[in-house]
Write a protein that holds these residues in place. Structure first.
Motif, short mmCIF file in Angstrom:
data_model
loop_
_atom_site.label_atom_id
_atom_site.label_comp_id
_atom_site.label_asym_id
_atom_site.label_seq_id
_atom_site.Cartn_x
_atom_site.Cartn_y
_atom_site.Cartn_z
N THR A 66 76.00 45.12 53.27
CA THR A 66 76.99 45.95 52.26
C THR A 66 77.70 46.87 52.87
O THR A 66 77.45 47.40 53.99
CB THR A 66 76.01 46.45 51.06
OG1 THR A 66 75.56 47.63 51.63
CG2 THR A 66 75.24 45.48 50.34
N ARG B 16 80.09 50.30 51.37
CA ARG B 16 80.63 50.90 50.27
C ARG B 16 81.57 51.98 50.71
O ARG B 16 81.27 53.11 51.41
CB ARG B 16 79.50 51.60 49.57
CG ARG B 16 78.66 50.73 48.72
CD ARG B 16 79.13 49.95 47.58
NE ARG B 16 78.50 48.98 46.82
CZ ARG B 16 78.49 47.71 47.31
NH1 ARG B 16 79.51 47.29 48.11
NH2 ARG B 16 77.96 46.88 46.82
N GLY B 17 82.83 51.97 50.31
CA GLY B 17 83.82 53.11 50.41
C GLY B 17 84.14 53.37 51.80
O GLY B 17 84.43 54.55 52.21
N TYR C 284 88.88 53.14 50.83
CA TYR C 284 87.58 52.93 49.97
C TYR C 284 87.29 51.28 49.87
O TYR C 284 87.33 51.25 48.52
CB TYR C 284 87.60 53.72 48.94
CG TYR C 284 87.98 55.26 49.35
CD1 TYR C 284 86.77 56.11 49.43
CD2 TYR C 284 89.08 55.90 49.14
CE1 TYR C 284 86.97 57.34 49.89
CE2 TYR C 284 89.25 57.17 49.65
CZ TYR C 284 87.99 57.95 49.98
OH TYR C 284 88.43 58.95 50.43
N ASP D 126 84.97 48.12 49.66
CA ASP D 126 83.70 47.61 49.66
C ASP D 126 83.45 46.20 50.11
O ASP D 126 84.50 45.43 50.24
CB ASP D 126 83.39 47.52 47.94
CG ASP D 126 83.22 49.01 47.45
OD1 ASP D 126 83.19 49.90 48.16
OD2 ASP D 126 83.57 49.03 46.04
N ASP E 102 80.14 42.69 50.18
CA ASP E 102 79.03 42.56 50.14
C ASP E 102 78.95 41.07 50.64
O ASP E 102 79.61 40.25 50.46
CB ASP E 102 78.71 42.32 48.30
CG ASP E 102 78.54 43.56 47.91
OD1 ASP E 102 77.40 44.51 48.13
OD2 ASP E 102 79.39 44.15 47.24
N GLY F 277 82.26 56.33 54.52
CA GLY F 277 81.77 55.21 53.89
C GLY F 277 80.38 54.76 54.60
O GLY F 277 79.99 55.24 55.59
N GLU F 278 79.72 53.96 53.78
CA GLU F 278 78.27 53.55 54.39
C GLU F 278 78.19 52.07 54.36
O GLU F 278 78.90 51.39 53.61
CB GLU F 278 77.15 54.02 53.36
CG GLU F 278 77.14 55.69 53.48
CD GLU F 278 76.36 56.29 52.22
OE1 GLU F 278 76.04 55.35 51.38
OE2 GLU F 278 76.50 57.51 52.30
N LYS G 101 91.78 47.61 50.35
CA LYS G 101 90.47 47.39 49.65
C LYS G 101 90.13 45.98 49.07
O LYS G 101 91.10 45.16 49.12
CB LYS G 101 90.32 48.31 48.48
CG LYS G 101 91.31 48.21 47.57
CD LYS G 101 91.61 49.40 46.70
CE LYS G 101 92.29 50.79 46.95
NZ LYS G 101 92.43 51.65 46.22
N ARG G 102 88.92 45.98 48.66
CA ARG G 102 88.62 44.57 48.13
C ARG G 102 89.29 44.50 46.49
O ARG G 102 88.97 45.37 45.78
CB ARG G 102 87.21 44.55 47.91
CG ARG G 102 86.63 43.35 47.20
CD ARG G 102 85.07 43.09 47.45
NE ARG G 102 84.40 44.16 46.61
CZ ARG G 102 83.04 43.92 46.59
NH1 ARG G 102 82.41 43.07 47.21
NH2 ARG G 102 82.35 44.90 45.92
#
Lengths: 359, 256
Positions: free
Chosen positions: B8, B10-11, B24, B26, B28, B61-62, B228-229
């Motif tokens: 994953t 995120r941001g 930002y 994302d 998955d 982000g992570e 971004k997504r």
């Protein structure tokens, strides 16, 4: 193509794919002409061309010069004459495999031989220590080349063109253009001349210099072909970006190559004292050109990644056989240079032709 | 989906000077799926992929892999974590053999003194493993494993690169435009390869501009737009023209 498969896949699909993919993933099966076969063979064994040329030139000189040429003594003399070029050529091989070039090899050789001599005679250092200092300095010279090329990303040609002048000027300034006489070395520091000592075997006469050349090339052949580091040297010369993405630490390998090249040149410096007897800053003027000649005639590609260190040895021997044979035949020595020039151009032309196998 | 995603993000933010490549974003990826990533040129999909494969370090982000946070500083670290990338240029060394290429950078050494002291390569072990891997993927008509990669066709080279990724990628395989440089027949073979790798349980991230290829192999399609997504669609529910319309902003994305 209309065989789009949108249907859900079953394990049988996998098997049908295996059966079908022969059309795509198989070799080009069209009949190869004899010429193409030869090209494929030469592509897979790059040292074979120089080996064939070497054997041919031996045969030619045996015929035109006669039995005088084909004696163990004469042939071992060629080896003695080739020893230094062979050792410097080994250093050049490493560098050329990474798609580089080292113009400073001869300068490092002279500088280190002068250091070994002067440290012993000017400062009264034990001769072993002086030799160790010379070897260390050779590695340092190579390290300087390596850092400039790997980290500052300067072209190897320019870097070594510069350091060639720098190392050579340093040699003259430091030695004040003085020669250390052979008699003095023989009396006080015999170890410096170690590699010039003659070893008669049968009718042939070898020197330790010849043995160290053969041992060095054998070791490097092993390292280049049978260790990961050796494969990385080839990969860097082939495609540095691909090597990096595959996980090769390209900078570290490049530095190691130049350090090793410098160290080998210092060894050549020691061997050259044995060959000449004396220590003189005037030797080795053309060692860089001679080593590049050996490498090119030996079938190595200056674009990197291709060739074998054995080819370099054969290349050096070809030059040795020609210059010795021509002298025995009694012609103008310029004929040798003319033929060497033709061989260089031929070697590069053959290299280009062999590479077309990739297309 | 009830399952946990394997990978994953995120941001994620990545700025190049005044240009914001990732805004930002994302991401998955679920176990065992083929996830296609599509987007217009400059949408930031290559920055996203580079962040996942460790080639780019995001500003913010992570990311997590199997629930654990990850911070790659180089592609090597991503590789060590089990994420393999098949680069568009394949990253193969043309003059080296197939086996040498597959093991470049992670060679196997002989056991015992020969390996530890003399650092001798275990050619036999590497060739056997390379051959096994190619056989598994149905590529074993490449008979001579010690043949130079440059003597192979484009599709065969792609096969070697995919086999390398499948052999070492323990968790995720990323493929960047695997069919871009290939002809029709060879593209077909590579799409089959993707299915074969998927069958072996490895999730695949596929970056492609080729809509028919994307719709053929992808389980889900991640549409990237303006850094971004935008949305993730199921290829069975939408058409290719829908996807292109979402991608270019001609049509509003479905509410997710």
């Amino acid at each position: 193509m209309t065989d789009t498969q949108q249907t859900p896949r079953t394990p049988q699909d996998f098997e049908s794919a295996v059966a079908r993919e022969t059309a795509v993933a198989s070799f080009d099966t069209h009949e190869k002409s004899p010429l193409e076969r030869i090209r494929h063979f030469l592509h897979s064994s790059p040292a074979s061309v120089p080996l064939i040329v070497l054997v041919l030139s031996l045969v030619i000189f045996a015929v035109i010069v006669g039995s005088r040429f084909f004696t163990p003594f004469a042939l071992s003399l060629i080896l003695q004459q080739v020893a230094i070029v062979g050792i410097v050529g080994a250093a050049q091989t490493l560098v050329v495999l990474t798609a580089g070039i080292d113009l400073s090899v001869g300068a490092i050789m002279v500088l280190t031989s002068v250091i070994m001599g002067q440290f012993t005679f000017r400062y009264g250092m034990p001769v072993e220590l002086a030799i160790a200092c010379g070897l260390a300095l050779g590695a340092l010279c190579g390290f300087i080349n390596g850092v400039l090329i790997a980290y500052l990303k300067l072209p190897p040609f320019i870097v070594t063109l510069g350091t060639w002048q720098i190392y050579l000027a340093t040699t003259y300034i430091y030695s004040a253009n003085e020669t250390i006489r052979a008699q003095d070395i023989e009396a006080n520091a015999k170890l410096l001349q170690f590699f010039g000592e003659k070893v008669p075997i049968g009718g042939a006469t070898f020197t330790y210099g010849v043995f160290i050349m053969i041992v060095l090339i054998a070791i490097l052949w092993y390292v280049l072909n049978h260790t990961a580091w050796g494969r990385h040297v080839y990969a860097i010369g082939d495609d540095p970006e691909a090597a990096k993405l595959s996980g090769v630490s390209t900078k570290r390998v490049l530095i190691a190559v130049y350090v090793l090249a410098g160290l080998i040149c210092a060894l050549a410096g020691w061997v050259s004292i044995g060959r000449n007897g004396s220590v003189s800053p005037q030797i080795g003027q053309f060692a860089n050109i001679e080593s590049i000649t050996a490498v090119v005639i030996g079938g190595m590609s200056l674009f990197g990644g291709r060739g074998s260190i054995m080819g370099m040895l054969f290349g050096a021997l070809i030059v040795g056989v020609f210059s010795f044979g021509m002298r025995m035949y009694g012609t103008d020595v310029q004929w040798t240079y003319l033929i060497i020039g033709v061989l260089i151009i031929l070697a590069v032309a053959i290299d280009q032709w062999i590479r077309k196998v990739a297309g | 989906m009830s399952r946990e995603p394997i990978l994953t993000a995120r941001g994620l933010v990545k700025r190049y000077g005044r240009v914001t490549a990732l805004d930002y974003a994302d991401f998955d990826l679920y176990p065992g799926e083929v996830l296609a990533v599509i987007g217009d040129n400059g949408a930031g999909k290559s920055s996203l992929i580079k962040a996942i494969s460790g080639a780019v370090h995001p500003d913010e982000g992570e990311m997590t892999l199997e629930g654990k946070p990850i911070h790659f500083r180089s592609p090597m670290e991503a590789r060590d974590a089990g994420i393999e990338t098949v680069y568009q240029n394949l990253a193969l060394s043309p003059a080296l053999s197939i086996a040498d290429n597959m093991f470049l950078g992670r060679e196997i050494r002989k056991p015992g003194v020969m390996g530890s002291w003399f650092r001798m390569l275990d050619r036999k072990a590497m060739e056997t493993k390379a051959r096994d891997k190619l056989t598994e993927l149905g590529l074993m008509t490449i008979q001579n494993i010690s043949q130079a990669v440059e003597t192979l066709s484009g599709g065969q080279r792609q096969g070697v690169a995919v086999a390398r990724a499948a052999a070492f990628g323990s968790k995720v395989v990323i493929m960047d435009e695997p069919t871009a440089a290939l002809g029709v027949k060879e593209s077909r073979r590579v799409l089959e390869l993707i299915q074969d790798v998927k069958k072996r349980g490895l999730p695949i991230v596929l970056i492609s501009h080729n809509m028919p290829h994307v719709f053929e192999v992808a389980d889900r399609i991640h549409i990237h737009r303006l850094g971004k997504r935008l949305t993730v669609i199921n290829p069975t529910e939408y058409t290719m023209s829908d996807a292109v319309a979402f991608m270019t902003g001609a049509k509003a994305p479905p509410p997710s």
